[in-house]
Scaffold this motif. Sequence first.
Motif, PDB file in Angstrom:
ATOM      1  N   GLY A  88       0.668   4.819  20.467  1.00  0.00           N
ATOM      2  CA  GLY A  88       1.841   3.923  19.955  1.00  0.00           C
ATOM      3  C   GLY A  88       2.453   3.406  20.959  1.00  0.00           C
ATOM      4  N   ARG A  89       3.000   4.449  21.810  1.00  0.00           N
ATOM      5  CA  ARG A  89       3.932   4.058  22.790  1.00  0.00           C
ATOM      6  C   ARG A  89       3.260   3.235  24.111  1.00  0.00           C
ATOM      7  N   TRP A  90       2.220   3.780  24.111  1.00  0.00           N
ATOM      8  CA  TRP A  90       1.122   2.896  25.069  1.00  0.00           C
ATOM      9  C   TRP A  90       1.131   1.522  24.740  1.00  0.00           C
TER      10      TRP A  90
ATOM     11  N   VAL B 205      -3.645   1.416  16.494  1.00  0.00           N
ATOM     12  CA  VAL B 205      -4.239   0.355  16.765  1.00  0.00           C
ATOM     13  C   VAL B 205      -4.078  -0.877  15.875  1.00  0.00           C
ATOM     14  N   SER B 206      -4.284  -0.599  14.504  1.00  0.00           N
ATOM     15  CA  SER B 206      -4.359  -1.557  13.493  1.00  0.00           C
ATOM     16  C   SER B 206      -2.934  -2.209  13.552  1.00  0.00           C
ATOM     17  N   ILE B 207      -1.921  -1.357  13.655  1.00  0.00           N
ATOM     18  CA  ILE B 207      -0.465  -2.015  13.575  1.00  0.00           C
ATOM     19  C   ILE B 207      -0.262  -2.732  14.755  1.00  0.00           C
ATOM     20  N   HIS B 208      -0.787  -2.288  15.897  1.00  0.00           N
ATOM     21  CA  HIS B 208      -0.880  -2.998  17.233  1.00  0.00           C
ATOM     22  C   HIS B 208      -1.546  -4.342  17.088  1.00  0.00           C
ATOM     23  N   MET B 209      -2.774  -4.401  16.640  1.00  0.00           N
ATOM     24  CA  MET B 209      -3.248  -5.535  16.283  1.00  0.00           C
ATOM     25  C   MET B 209      -2.775  -6.666  15.444  1.00  0.00           C
ATOM     26  N   ASP B 210      -2.090  -6.213  14.490  1.00  0.00           N
ATOM     27  CA  ASP B 210      -1.231  -7.098  13.701  1.00  0.00           C
ATOM     28  C   ASP B 210      -0.142  -7.342  14.209  1.00  0.00           C
TER      29      ASP B 210
END
Length: 210
Positions: free
Chosen positions: A64-66, A124-129
């Motif tokens: 998440g931090r990355w 990853v899903s949160i990032h994509m959104d």
Amino acid sequence: MEKPGKPEGHLTPDGILDAAETVLRRFGPKKASVVDVARALGVSHGSIYRHFPSKKALRDAVAGRWLSGVADPLAKIANKPGKADAKLSTWLRRLVSIKRQKVKEDPELFATYRTIAETAQGAVSIHMDEMVDQLATILAEGREQGRLNFKDDPHVTARALFDATVRFHHPLMFNAWQDPEIDQAYESVEALLMKALTAEAEPQAAAARR
């Protein structure tokens, strides 16, 4: 039996994540353990679990931090006032450059992230959104300005744009970035996408300026 370590008071989530990244670089995601992180910090592994309840939670936080290092500078572009078509081009190019920069500056952690991402689906899903939301913001602004034209919901079009450029920014496509013609390929793809989004919008933009 757990050995006593240093007092926990000096521990912070960011400090633990810093140590986790160092351990992951050294041992790789398959061999690195919470005990290794604790040893690097001079504390008991129980102290780590007070901040991150499991090894998976710690790895998700590292991922998440990355990913925040990718999303945060892009958010500044998306939220900055200006012509949306120019912002869209800048946003896409910045996404590509950030990923390549991470490979050059920290190849070990980048390789580790690629492995972690396979199990850190929540992060990853949160990032994509978040990426799609940023693109959708630019697209909606562009349609309001009369500078971008598309028929679908901004989020649908944003997802299509993200997918259309995935070869240039997805970590699993890393090997494709070594192609000496990758830059030319990107230019061709972006030109095609921008032409499709601006062709019918140009007369609207001209009318709006009158």
